[in-house]
Design a protein around this motif. Structure first.
Motif, PDB file in Angstrom:
ATOM      1  N   ASP A   1      18.230  13.237  50.355  1.00 23.30           N
ATOM      2  CA  ASP A   1      19.319  13.264  49.150  1.00 23.30           C
ATOM      3  C   ASP A   1      18.875  14.387  48.613  1.00 23.30           C
ATOM      4  N   ASP A   2      18.963  15.010  47.294  1.00 26.59           N
ATOM      5  CA  ASP A   2      19.152  16.321  45.872  1.00 26.59           C
ATOM      6  C   ASP A   2      18.265  16.391  46.229  1.00 26.59           C
ATOM      7  N   ARG A   3      16.228  16.138  46.817  1.00 30.45           N
ATOM      8  CA  ARG A   3      15.662  16.574  46.767  1.00 30.45           C
ATOM      9  C   ARG A   3      15.160  16.565  47.867  1.00 30.45           C
ATOM     10  N   GLY A   4      15.335  16.280  48.696  1.00 27.31           N
ATOM     11  CA  GLY A   4      14.933  16.666  50.459  1.00 27.31           C
ATOM     12  C   GLY A   4      15.077  15.471  51.083  1.00 27.31           C
ATOM     13  N   TRP A   5      13.931  15.277  51.918  1.00 29.28           N
ATOM     14  CA  TRP A   5      14.549  14.159  53.043  1.00 29.28           C
ATOM     15  C   TRP A   5      12.813  13.402  53.081  1.00 29.28           C
ATOM     16  N   THR A   6      13.344  12.005  53.525  1.00 30.61           N
ATOM     17  CA  THR A   6      11.786  10.914  53.930  1.00 30.61           C
ATOM     18  C   THR A   6      11.909  10.803  54.990  1.00 30.61           C
ATOM     19  N   LEU A   7      11.143  10.439  56.421  1.00 28.06           N
ATOM     20  CA  LEU A   7      11.546   9.463  57.313  1.00 28.06           C
ATOM     21  C   LEU A   7      10.057   9.045  57.636  1.00 28.06           C
ATOM     22  N   ILE A   8      10.604   7.465  57.353  1.00 24.63           N
ATOM     23  CA  ILE A   8       9.715   6.263  57.576  1.00 24.63           C
ATOM     24  C   ILE A   8      10.400   5.758  59.297  1.00 24.63           C
ATOM     25  N   LEU A   9       8.587   5.840  59.705  1.00 19.87           N
ATOM     26  CA  LEU A   9       8.026   5.884  61.137  1.00 19.87           C
ATOM     27  C   LEU A   9       7.766   4.872  61.672  1.00 19.87           C
ATOM     28  N   PRO A  10       7.594   3.739  62.033  1.00 25.30           N
ATOM     29  CA  PRO A  10       6.230   3.228  62.557  1.00 25.30           C
ATOM     30  C   PRO A  10       5.641   3.930  64.306  1.00 25.30           C
ATOM     31  N   ASP A  11       4.441   3.734  63.536  1.00 17.95           N
ATOM     32  CA  ASP A  11       3.285   3.978  64.228  1.00 17.95           C
ATOM     33  C   ASP A  11       3.171   2.877  65.421  1.00 17.95           C
ATOM     34  N   SER A  12       3.412   3.443  67.755  1.00 19.26           N
ATOM     35  CA  SER A  12       3.842   2.876  68.376  1.00 19.26           C
ATOM     36  C   SER A  12       2.238   2.736  68.834  1.00 19.26           C
ATOM     37  N   GLU A  13       1.243   2.593  68.769  1.00 17.14           N
ATOM     38  CA  GLU A  13      -0.196   2.700  68.300  1.00 17.14           C
ATOM     39  C   GLU A  13      -1.212   1.718  67.857  1.00 17.14           C
ATOM     40  N   ARG A  14      -0.468   1.707  66.051  1.00 10.97           N
ATOM     41  CA  ARG A  14      -1.403   1.647  65.428  1.00 10.97           C
ATOM     42  C   ARG A  14      -0.398   0.750  64.555  1.00 10.97           C
ATOM     43  N   PRO A  15      -1.607  -0.120  63.762  1.00 12.55           N
ATOM     44  CA  PRO A  15      -0.900  -1.164  63.250  1.00 12.55           C
ATOM     45  C   PRO A  15       0.026  -0.229  61.343  1.00 12.55           C
ATOM     46  N   LEU A  16       0.677   0.552  61.215  1.00 13.46           N
ATOM     47  CA  LEU A  16       0.812   1.278  59.988  1.00 13.46           C
ATOM     48  C   LEU A  16       1.563   1.863  60.651  1.00 13.46           C
ATOM     49  N   PHE A  17       2.440   2.276  59.190  1.00 13.03           N
ATOM     50  CA  PHE A  17       4.333   3.720  59.373  1.00 13.03           C
ATOM     51  C   PHE A  17       2.614   4.545  58.554  1.00 13.03           C
ATOM     52  N   ASN A  18       4.519   5.649  59.671  1.00 17.51           N
ATOM     53  CA  ASN A  18       3.892   6.974  59.106  1.00 17.51           C
ATOM     54  C   ASN A  18       5.273   7.439  58.522  1.00 17.51           C
ATOM     55  N   ILE A  19       4.405   8.001  57.177  1.00 16.27           N
ATOM     56  CA  ILE A  19       5.161   8.622  56.326  1.00 16.27           C
ATOM     57  C   ILE A  19       5.701  10.076  56.437  1.00 16.27           C
ATOM     58  N   TYR A  20       6.765  10.996  56.480  1.00 19.92           N
ATOM     59  CA  TYR A  20       6.796  12.164  55.824  1.00 19.92           C
ATOM     60  C   TYR A  20       8.008  12.129  55.582  1.00 19.92           C
ATOM     61  N   ALA A  21       7.483  13.352  54.258  1.00 21.89           N
ATOM     62  CA  ALA A  21       8.684  14.071  53.097  1.00 21.89           C
ATOM     63  C   ALA A  21       8.597  15.031  53.273  1.00 21.89           C
ATOM     64  N   GLU A  22       9.993  16.094  53.307  1.00 20.01           N
ATOM     65  CA  GLU A  22       9.945  17.595  53.206  1.00 20.01           C
ATOM     66  C   GLU A  22      10.778  17.613  51.587  1.00 20.01           C
TER      67      GLU A  22
END
Length: 822
Positions: A777-798
């Motif tokens: 969006d006009d603020r930047g980007w966010t990536l939501i990525l399920p972790d392949s080894e652990r029961p969690l999501f990784n959230i990357y934001a720039e």
């Protein structure tokens, strides 16, 4: 009632179900005392489909002898046998003489109570040419994931995706409703699959193709766990099928002619077939399933166990979570523990103990009081997943013992065709050496050549594969946080990490014990390479342009690491270049890492050092400290590595993972250098970095800077010395980054659902589905990525500003927490 034709695909071998399928094709494996394929026939008949084709390949006569022409079930069966495997689509095309109208295709080795009438109505209402029956699955990575729009139209296929590709939890059940003309894309006798070949072509040609999400039960009987779970689901009344037994109160089914002795205790739900004899004081606990004509001796007990037809248990036998196949004989006081499987006609003498997860192939005889703690003759691991994010890891002699490692070595060697040479390296720990030797034994047993290196770090292992022109490599390393834990990492012929498809090959070979074997004369001697470190250092020095300036300045480098081998080889290389190396020795646990780095930074400033280096335990990654004491962490170092390549004048494409900040990409484009984005796992990144790089040629600079910290330190010092500049001056040129990473815990079962709901909510926005879900969006980007080894999501934001980055990260963190909470 609907009038169409049906087709049952019944060619499966059921390799992962062995030893259940040693003497049976997969569709003939019994579920509740009758072949699983029989339920498919009954389902089609229930919906008025009586003209049914059956495609066969493996042990076809077992199926044709049992079902005949189908008269017993009120249907007409037409058989079509493949002389060689043709794939799912090819097997159906092989029956084209039968296909002249709408066709429903159903698997002969899956159990479902699908409402076929409703699915056909949906197919016709949508005027679909190919309708895929879909289902929501909690953990979808072992299936084909299908992406549909809000009208049900299919938009995308992903065959057995990684977690980063799980954009939905809607999976392909392998049940299809097709119009005959879609099969015109191929000729009879062609090898092709529906998911890999036909459906992508239909999608490309915009042929109407829809997904119908079923509400009922479906389970692919793919492995022993799903085989048992299907029985338990039936007992829990989760499946709408008819059982051939009399229903008693409290969830018990008992067949005709079965006799119960005195004091028999039944804890429902259970199922007992016809003509069984249950002796005195037997305990039949929850989820027990007993086939026809079985005998259970007095004082025996069963729980969550399945007996096939004609099995005999003696007195005081205990079965816990076991499967016992046709006509096995189990004598007195035998113990069958969790997940044990006993093959057809096997005889266990008195007092035998079969340990958990042990599989015994058919027709074996085990003598009295034997403790069976390894598979006979072939083995099947309970879990079919060996690999994590990039390796196999576990505790020595618990998860990874010498027998396990030997099988892994044989599996990897077998997965590579032809005359194979593999480099097997390890660090200096005794545990790693133990596993290394076991791996080599497995490799030797296949007739392959093993080259052994000790005292190595990962960059040395990668380089050794290239140096010896090997077909691949295996590196064993000890986890410094837990000395009892080791990792086993697999390399391809270029020294990169093996692909996910190769990992699956190794997993499948391992699970089947399906290895190449050689005779004694074909066993090759191990090649022991001592002091490979010297070759590694010598060839590393060739990468540097001019070390005379370094020797003249005698740059002081302070080197720190938990990895003893990494420090030694790096220190030797820097000293050979002419640097003055001092060593900073961190002590304590990882939670004190920040303290150690700060201590290193302080020492750099106090000593007036040229720079400080903290080397990762693998020897692949590094953190730098400039002359001002500023710490360049991993994210900034990745950007610095790109800047170094750009300023060096090397015009090779810059390889960036999907998770990398956008400002790094913009920096590369400012130098008019191509940028290639890859998925973020090391296998994909290394594949791009090492592409078309042959031994003896120039090493790819970005690979050197990103995955060979030993040479990278030398290269950076050489580069800075030749420019007569400092690290700090170079760091000042880096663009400002506003980049955040967070982790959100999530149960494995919810990952696919959450991904689907995120995609649905933001479907009208600027969304990328390359890996995970990237929302721009006009603020930047966010990536939501399920972790392949652990029961969690990784959230990357720039973000374009620090405030935007924090805003994006926080808002999507809360969004995910809300969806997970649902």
């Amino acid at each position: 009632m609907i009038i169409i034709k049906g087709l049952i695909m019944a060619g499966g071998k059921g390799t992962r179900l062995k030893p259940l399928t040693c003497s049976l094709p997969k569709p003939m494996v019994p579920i509740m005392n009758k072949p699983v394929m029989e339920y498919s026939i009954e389902l089609l008949k229930k919906h008025g489909i009586t003209e049914i084709a059956v495609t066969l390949a493996y042990m076809p006569t077992e199926i044709t002898d049992y079902f005949g022409n189908g008269e017993k079930w009120g249907v007409n069966l037409h058989y079509f046998i493949e002389d060689e495997p043709l794939g799912t689509g090819g097997s159906v095309k092989n029956a084209e003489s039968f296909i002249d109208d709408t066709l429903i295709i159903i698997s002969g080795d899956a159990l479902t109570d699908l409402d076929i009438q409703t699915a056909i109505d949906y197919h016709r209402e949508k005027e679909s040419k190919a309708t895929l029956v879909l289902r929501n699955e909690e953990v979808p990575i072992e299936y084909g994931v299908v992406i549909t729009d809000d009208r049900g139209k299919i938009r995308r296929f992903l065959e057995k995706p990684s977690w980063g590709e799980v954009f939905s939890n809607t999976i392909n059940t392998g049940i299809y409703i097709l119009e005959p003309e879609v099969l015109d894309y191929y000729n009879r006798g062609d090898k092709f699959d529906f998911s890999k070949d036909l459906f992508p072509k239909l999608l490309k040609d915009q042929v109407p193709m829809y997904g119908y999400v079923m509400e009922g039960y479906w389970c692919d009987i793919g492995d022993l766990n799903s085989y048992k779970q299907t029985h338990f689901d039936i007992l829990d009344d989760k499946v709408e099928i008819k059982l051939d037994a009399k229903y008693l109160a409290k969830g018990s089914w008992i067949g005709e002619g079965t006799h119960m002795g005195e004091g028999v205790k039944i804890v429902p739900p259970i199922y007992i077939g016809r003509n069984c004899r249950i002796k005195d004081n037997v305990v039949l606990d929850q989820y027990t399933v007993i086939g026809d004509d079985c005998i259970i001796g007095k004082d025996s007990s069963m729980k969550r166990s399945i007996l096939w037809e004609g099995t005999s248990l003696g007195e005081q036998v205990e079965a816990r979570g076991a499967v016992i196949c046709h006509r096995a004989i189990i004598k007195n006081k035998v113990e069958l523990l969790e997940n044990a499987v006993i093959g057809d006609f096997t005889h266990l003498a008195e007092g035998v103990v079969v340990k958990p997860d042990i599989k015994i192939w058919p027709s074996k005889k085990i003598t009295e009081n034997t403790i069976v703690n390894q598979n006979l003759i072939w083995g099947t691991k309970a879990s079919k997943i060996l690999f994590g994010y990039r390796n196999i890891s576990g505790e020595i002699n618990l998860d990874i013992n010498p027998e396990f490692a030997s099988r892994v070595g044989a599996s990897y060697s077998t997965s590579i065709q032809g005359d194979t040479t593999l480099v097997v390296s390890s660090d200096d720990s005794n545990g790693a050496n133990l596993v290394q030797n076991a791996l080599i034994s497995g490799i030797q047993s296949t007739g392959s050549q093993a080259i052994q290196l000790q005292g190595a770090v990962m960059p040395m292992a990668r380089y050794a594969v290239q140096y010896f022109r090997a077909d691949g490599g295996i590196h064993v390393a000890t986890d410094r946080k837990n000395p009892n834990k080791i990792t086993i990492e697999f390399l391809d012929e270029k020294g990169g990490n093996i692909s996910r498809s190769k990992e699956r090959d190794v997993e499948n070979l391992f699970s089947r014990d399906d290895f190449k074997r050689c005779n004694g004369e074909q066993v090759k001697k191990v090649i022991y390479v001592n002091e490979f470190k010297s070759f590694f250092i010598k060839d590393g020095l060739k990468e540097f342009k001019n070390t005379s300036n370094i020797k003249k300045n005698n740059f002081k480098i302070i080197l720190s690491s938990y990895a003893k081998n990494g420090v030694e080889v790096t220190g030797e290389l820097l000293e050979e270049m002419g640097c003055h190396v001092e060593y900073h020795h961190p002590k304590g646990k990882e939670k004190m890492m920040d303290f150690h780095i700060a201590s290193l930074a302080k020492e750099v400033m106090e000593e007036g050092a040229f720079l400080g280096v903290f080397l990762s335990e693998t020897g692949e990654e590094l953190m730098l400290v400039d002359e001002k004491g500023r710490i360049i962490g991993q994210e900034n170092y990745s950007a610095l590595a790109v800047l170094l390549q750009l300023k060096s004048g090397v015009k090779d494409p810059i390889i960036l993972p999907h998770t990398a900040p956008r400002v790094t990409e913009e920096m590369a484009r400012g130098y008019e250098v191509e940028v290639i984005r890859t998925k973020s796992d090391p296998s994909n990144i290394l594949k791009e970095m090492l592409q078309e790089k042959e031994f003896g040629g120039k090493v790819a600079l970005q690979y050197l800077l990103s995955y060979n910290a030993v040479w990278a330190i030398g290269w950076i010092v050489d580069f800075l010395g030749n420019l007569n500049t400092t690290l700090g001056e170079l760091v000042d040129e880096l663009p400002q980054m506003y980049f955040l990473k967070r982790e959100i815990s999530c149960d494995w079962r919810d990952k696919g659902r959450v991904m689907r709901e995120i995609i649905e909510e933001y479907s009208q926005g600027n969304v990328e589905l390359f890996e995970g879900v990237k929302i721009n969006d006009d603020r930047g980007w966010t990536l939501i990525l399920p972790d392949s080894e652990r029961p969690l999501f990784n959230i990357y934001a720039e973000g374009y500003t620090e405030e935007f980055a924090e805003e994006l990260s926080s808002s999507f963190t809360e969004k995910l927490k809300t969806l997970i909470g649902k």
